[in-house]
Design an enzyme around this catalytic site. Structure first.
Site, PDB file in Angstrom:
ATOM      1  N   ASP A 138     -34.328 -26.274 -77.972  1.00  0.00           N
ATOM      2  CA  ASP A 138     -34.234 -25.112 -77.079  1.00  0.00           C
ATOM      3  C   ASP A 138     -34.097 -23.793 -77.846  1.00  0.00           C
ATOM      4  OD1 ASP A 138     -34.099 -27.106 -75.055  1.00  0.00           O
ATOM      5  OD2 ASP A 138     -31.909 -27.172 -75.241  1.00  0.00           O
ATOM      6  N   GLU A 185     -37.721 -25.516 -65.710  1.00  0.00           N
ATOM      7  CA  GLU A 185     -36.566 -25.024 -66.476  1.00  0.00           C
ATOM      8  C   GLU A 185     -37.067 -24.138 -67.608  1.00  0.00           C
ATOM      9  OE1 GLU A 185     -34.762 -28.637 -67.891  1.00  0.00           O
ATOM     10  OE2 GLU A 185     -36.324 -29.008 -69.379  1.00  0.00           O
TER      11      GLU A 185
HETATM   12  O1  FUB Z   1     -31.293 -29.308 -74.112  1.00  0.00           O
HETATM   13  C1  FUB Z   1     -30.885 -29.710 -72.827  1.00  0.00           C
HETATM   14  C2  FUB Z   1     -31.903 -29.340 -71.820  1.00  0.00           C
HETATM   15  O2  FUB Z   1     -33.135 -29.970 -72.124  1.00  0.00           O
HETATM   16  C3  FUB Z   1     -32.255 -27.881 -71.775  1.00  0.00           C
HETATM   17  O3  FUB Z   1     -31.290 -27.092 -71.162  1.00  0.00           O
HETATM   18  C4  FUB Z   1     -33.550 -27.965 -71.096  1.00  0.00           C
HETATM   19  O4  FUB Z   1     -34.287 -26.788 -71.109  1.00  0.00           O
HETATM   20  C5  FUB Z   1     -34.207 -29.097 -71.837  1.00  0.00           C
HETATM   21  O5  FUB Z   1     -34.774 -28.670 -73.046  1.00  0.00           O
END
Ligand code: FUB
Length: 350
Positions: A40, A251
């Site tokens: 991320d 997301e």
């Molecule tokens: O790293 C945990 C979660 O997985 C992140 O918050 C999302 O965007 C995905 O990458």
């Protein structure tokens, strides 16, 4: 699985030959660091001209994989830094530990950072003691921390994956949200519904769940307004639909501005693309334009887009080092804009 081919990596841009075994995926980019697992990446260049990457710190927790992402059980953050793309990367000591966040219970997910008036702000999601995702903020006088967390999560915050965008007039906005494990679908009526769906709202013919935006207060510690939806439209000006899994928001929102155009980029989650939409206001609406990144190795795809010394870069992650969904590594690749402002799609592995 054969060894990887490195076309672009920490040691700079280079063309490499096919891996000796001639089998296994061929990766476009090399992991930036291998000392720890990272994911991320939110990449920034602050006043000192150095490149800082605010990333999740993946760990082995032993928690079984599920659709809510329980296996992503991260507990702290480290900042990465380098003086140029392709130069040596420093993994700095722990910047913030969950034990130093009074309100947090578990799962420190994708962070972002901002800088204003001599203070660095680390924004991070975590589940609170009631297991509801909130977004917190911590401050430091240095870009790499250690950061000191505010005693409470940001009032009115929910879900995860914060991205704090500084507009050209100096106003900061936070974009946030994520469905499935990110719980955004449980906020359909403005209040948390613990019994809400664990995935989308299961309304494929209805407008998809949209990311959220809130303008930040002058002190960068609070929302200056109620969060609102950011509308994502198709080419006909209609909202992207819940069943449009190749294009709907999942997301990982990241916003940047190029010229007068705002780009809202995000992950489509279960279809594994990073895509983008453009608009003329930070509040949107944004119209879907296309793909930035084809699927990486691993389930999640999460990125940032940053202009560094006149070149745009995509920071992203995959599972090249571990081969395991929850143990990821961050990397970078140059991003190319066409003359009309559209973005050339990157294919991260072949
Ligand atoms: O790293 C945990 C979660 O997985 C992140 O918050 C999302 O965007 C995905 O990458």
């Amino acid at each position: 699985m054969g060894s990887a081919i490195i076309l672009f990596g920490a040691s700079g841009c280079s063309q490499a030959a096919q891996d000796e075994a001639g089998e296994g995926p061929v990766f476009l980019s090399e992991p930036l660091v291998s000392e720890i697992y990272t994911a991320d990446p939110s990449t920034h260049v602050w006043e000192d001209g150095r490149i800082y990457i605010y990333a999740s710190h993946d760990i082995e927790s032993g928690i079984p994989e599920d659709d809510l992402g329980s296996h992503f059980a991260m507990r702290d953050y480290h900042v990465l830094s380098m003086d140029r793309v392709g130069g040596p990367v420093t993994v700095h000591p722990v910047a913030l530990d969950i034990d130093d966040v009074p309100w947090a219970g578990r799962q420190m997910w994708a962070p972002d950072a901002a800088y204003k008036d001599g203070t660095y702000f680390l924004y991070f999601p975590a589940k609170d003691k009631q297991d509801v995702f909130r977004i917190g903020v911590a401050t430091s006088t240095t870009p790499v921390g250690p950061f000191t967390a505010q005693p409470e999560a940001i009032a009115g915050s929910y879900s995860m994956d914060p991205n704090v965008f500084r507009d050209s007039d100096g106003t900061h906005y936070m974009y946030f949200g994520g469905i499935w494990g990110g719980q955004l679908q449980r906020w359909a009526n403005g209040q948390y519904d613990a019994n809400g769906s664990v995935s989308d709202l299961e309304q494929p013919d209805q407008p998809a769940i949209m990311p959220r935006i809130a303008r930040m207060s002058g002190n960068m510690l609070e929302f200056a307004e109620e969060p609102r939806e950011v509308m994502l439209l198709d080419e006909l000006g209609q909202p992207l639909l819940g069943g449009d899994n190749d294009r709907r928001f999942f997301e990982g929102a990241w916003v940047f501005k190029r010229g007068e155009t705002y780009y809202l980029t995000y992950s489509t989650g279960d279809t594994h693309y990073v895509v983008y939409a453009t608009g003329t206001s930070p509040y949107g609406p944004f119209t879907y334009r296309g793909r930035i990144l084809n699927p990486v190795q691993g389930w999640t795809s999460h990125h940032s887009v940053t202009e560094i010394a006149g070149q745009w870069y995509l920071s992203y992650h995959d599972t090249q080092l571990s081969g395991q969904t929850h143990l990821r590594n961050v990397m970078m690749a140059p991003l190319t804009f066409n003359a009309d402002g559209t973005i050339q799609t990157i294919t991260p592995m072949r």
